[in-house]
Motif scaffolding. Sequence first.
Motif, PDB file in Angstrom:
ATOM      1  N   GLY A 207       2.128   1.812  -0.258  1.00  0.00           N
ATOM      2  CA  GLY A 207       2.557   2.807  -1.246  1.00  0.00           C
ATOM      3  C   GLY A 207       3.277   2.185  -2.427  1.00  0.00           C
ATOM      4  N   LEU A 208       4.193   1.278  -2.149  1.00  0.00           N
ATOM      5  CA  LEU A 208       4.944   0.631  -3.231  1.00  0.00           C
ATOM      6  C   LEU A 208       4.071  -0.321  -4.040  1.00  0.00           C
ATOM      7  CD1 LEU A 208       8.290   0.039  -1.371  1.00  0.00           C
ATOM      8  CD2 LEU A 208       7.941   1.510  -3.359  1.00  0.00           C
ATOM      9  N   ALA A 209       3.217  -1.072  -3.354  1.00  0.00           N
ATOM     10  CA  ALA A 209       2.319  -1.982  -4.071  1.00  0.00           C
ATOM     11  C   ALA A 209       1.359  -1.194  -4.957  1.00  0.00           C
ATOM     12  CB  ALA A 209       1.548  -2.857  -3.076  1.00  0.00           C
ATOM     13  N   TRP A 210       0.834  -0.102  -4.445  1.00  0.00           N
ATOM     14  CA  TRP A 210      -0.077   0.743  -5.228  1.00  0.00           C
ATOM     15  C   TRP A 210       0.657   1.333  -6.434  1.00  0.00           C
ATOM     16  CZ3 TRP A 210      -5.043   1.140  -5.808  1.00  0.00           C
ATOM     17  CH2 TRP A 210      -5.573   2.228  -6.479  1.00  0.00           C
ATOM     18  N   SER A 211       1.885   1.778  -6.205  1.00  0.00           N
ATOM     19  CA  SER A 211       2.682   2.330  -7.297  1.00  0.00           C
ATOM     20  C   SER A 211       2.919   1.286  -8.382  1.00  0.00           C
ATOM     21  CB  SER A 211       4.016   2.850  -6.766  1.00  0.00           C
ATOM     22  OG  SER A 211       4.834   3.289  -7.822  1.00  0.00           O
ATOM     23  N   ALA A 212       3.232   0.069  -7.981  1.00  0.00           N
ATOM     24  CA  ALA A 212       3.451  -1.002  -8.961  1.00  0.00           C
ATOM     25  C   ALA A 212       2.158  -1.318  -9.701  1.00  0.00           C
ATOM     26  CB  ALA A 212       3.998  -2.249  -8.272  1.00  0.00           C
ATOM     27  N   TYR A 213       1.054  -1.397  -8.973  1.00  0.00           N
ATOM     28  CA  TYR A 213      -0.245  -1.711  -9.574  1.00  0.00           C
ATOM     29  C   TYR A 213      -0.683  -0.625 -10.559  1.00  0.00           C
ATOM     30  CZ  TYR A 213      -5.273  -2.565  -9.902  1.00  0.00           C
ATOM     31  OH  TYR A 213      -6.549  -2.774 -10.365  1.00  0.00           O
ATOM     32  N   GLN A 214      -0.498   0.624 -10.181  1.00  0.00           N
ATOM     33  CA  GLN A 214      -0.911   1.756 -11.019  1.00  0.00           C
ATOM     34  C   GLN A 214       0.170   2.175 -12.038  1.00  0.00           C
ATOM     35  OE1 GLN A 214      -3.896   3.465 -11.087  1.00  0.00           O
ATOM     36  NE2 GLN A 214      -4.638   1.817  -9.773  1.00  0.00           N
TER      37      GLN A 214
ATOM     38  N   LEU B 212      11.449  -4.180  -8.539  1.00  0.00           N
ATOM     39  CA  LEU B 212      11.968  -3.622  -7.286  1.00  0.00           C
ATOM     40  C   LEU B 212      10.844  -3.122  -6.386  1.00  0.00           C
ATOM     41  CD1 LEU B 212      15.079  -1.742  -8.684  1.00  0.00           C
ATOM     42  CD2 LEU B 212      15.104  -3.744  -7.169  1.00  0.00           C
ATOM     43  N   GLU B 213       9.848  -2.461  -6.978  1.00  0.00           N
ATOM     44  CA  GLU B 213       8.705  -2.004  -6.176  1.00  0.00           C
ATOM     45  C   GLU B 213       7.979  -3.177  -5.525  1.00  0.00           C
ATOM     46  OE1 GLU B 213       7.324   2.223  -8.124  1.00  0.00           O
ATOM     47  OE2 GLU B 213       6.429   0.400  -8.913  1.00  0.00           O
ATOM     48  N   LEU B 214       7.747  -4.223  -6.280  1.00  0.00           N
ATOM     49  CA  LEU B 214       7.045  -5.385  -5.732  1.00  0.00           C
ATOM     50  C   LEU B 214       7.884  -6.105  -4.677  1.00  0.00           C
ATOM     51  CD1 LEU B 214       5.379  -6.720  -8.986  1.00  0.00           C
ATOM     52  CD2 LEU B 214       4.238  -5.615  -7.045  1.00  0.00           C
ATOM     53  N   ARG B 215       9.182  -6.231  -4.919  1.00  0.00           N
ATOM     54  CA  ARG B 215      10.058  -6.869  -3.934  1.00  0.00           C
ATOM     55  C   ARG B 215      10.040  -6.089  -2.615  1.00  0.00           C
ATOM     56  NH1 ARG B 215      15.858  -8.454  -6.689  1.00  0.00           N
ATOM     57  NH2 ARG B 215      15.133 -10.178  -7.979  1.00  0.00           N
ATOM     58  N   TRP B 216      10.214  -4.755  -2.718  1.00  0.00           N
ATOM     59  CA  TRP B 216      10.264  -3.944  -1.503  1.00  0.00           C
ATOM     60  C   TRP B 216       8.897  -3.895  -0.825  1.00  0.00           C
ATOM     61  CZ3 TRP B 216      14.180  -2.793   1.415  1.00  0.00           C
ATOM     62  CH2 TRP B 216      15.461  -2.798   0.867  1.00  0.00           C
ATOM     63  N   ALA B 217       7.824  -3.902  -1.586  1.00  0.00           N
ATOM     64  CA  ALA B 217       6.485  -3.948  -0.976  1.00  0.00           C
ATOM     65  C   ALA B 217       6.336  -5.226  -0.158  1.00  0.00           C
ATOM     66  CB  ALA B 217       5.403  -3.860  -2.046  1.00  0.00           C
ATOM     67  N   ALA B 218       6.733  -6.354  -0.727  1.00  0.00           N
ATOM     68  CA  ALA B 218       6.646  -7.634  -0.009  1.00  0.00           C
ATOM     69  C   ALA B 218       7.544  -7.625   1.226  1.00  0.00           C
ATOM     70  CB  ALA B 218       7.013  -8.783  -0.944  1.00  0.00           C
TER      71      ALA B 218
END
Length: 135
Positions: free
Chosen positions: A49-56, A79-85
Amino acid sequence: SWAWQKRLPLFALVAGVMVVGMGLITVVNQDPFFIKFQPTLTNFIFCIGLAWSAYQKMGILEKFFGYMFQLNQSVWRVLELRWAAFFLLLAATNELTRLFLSDDGWLAIKFFVVAPATTAFAAWNFLYIRKNSSQ
């Protein structure tokens, strides 16, 4: 939170539903697989969800926490990418410990590794937020 927004936080709602749902399945089937697999599934869902949000460039973290922090779009994206990872790391950690350790080993990793790591990671991100906040 309920007091500020008059609604339940989506993160807590999804995590709560996953814990209760997998807990019920565990009890009904008398199989600990489901309760031990739940963190893998929940963390992976949050990662995607977070990775998709960052990508989009959807800014899902800003939608959830924007009322608390005034940050620019690039900070929210970091922050989205950090938390996705981090959620991906948590999912992988849970899955490896579930597969290769005893129940006691799995619990020990949850309490003595995952919980402190999550606290440290959140504190590190909070420092990043404070540094980049316009408040």
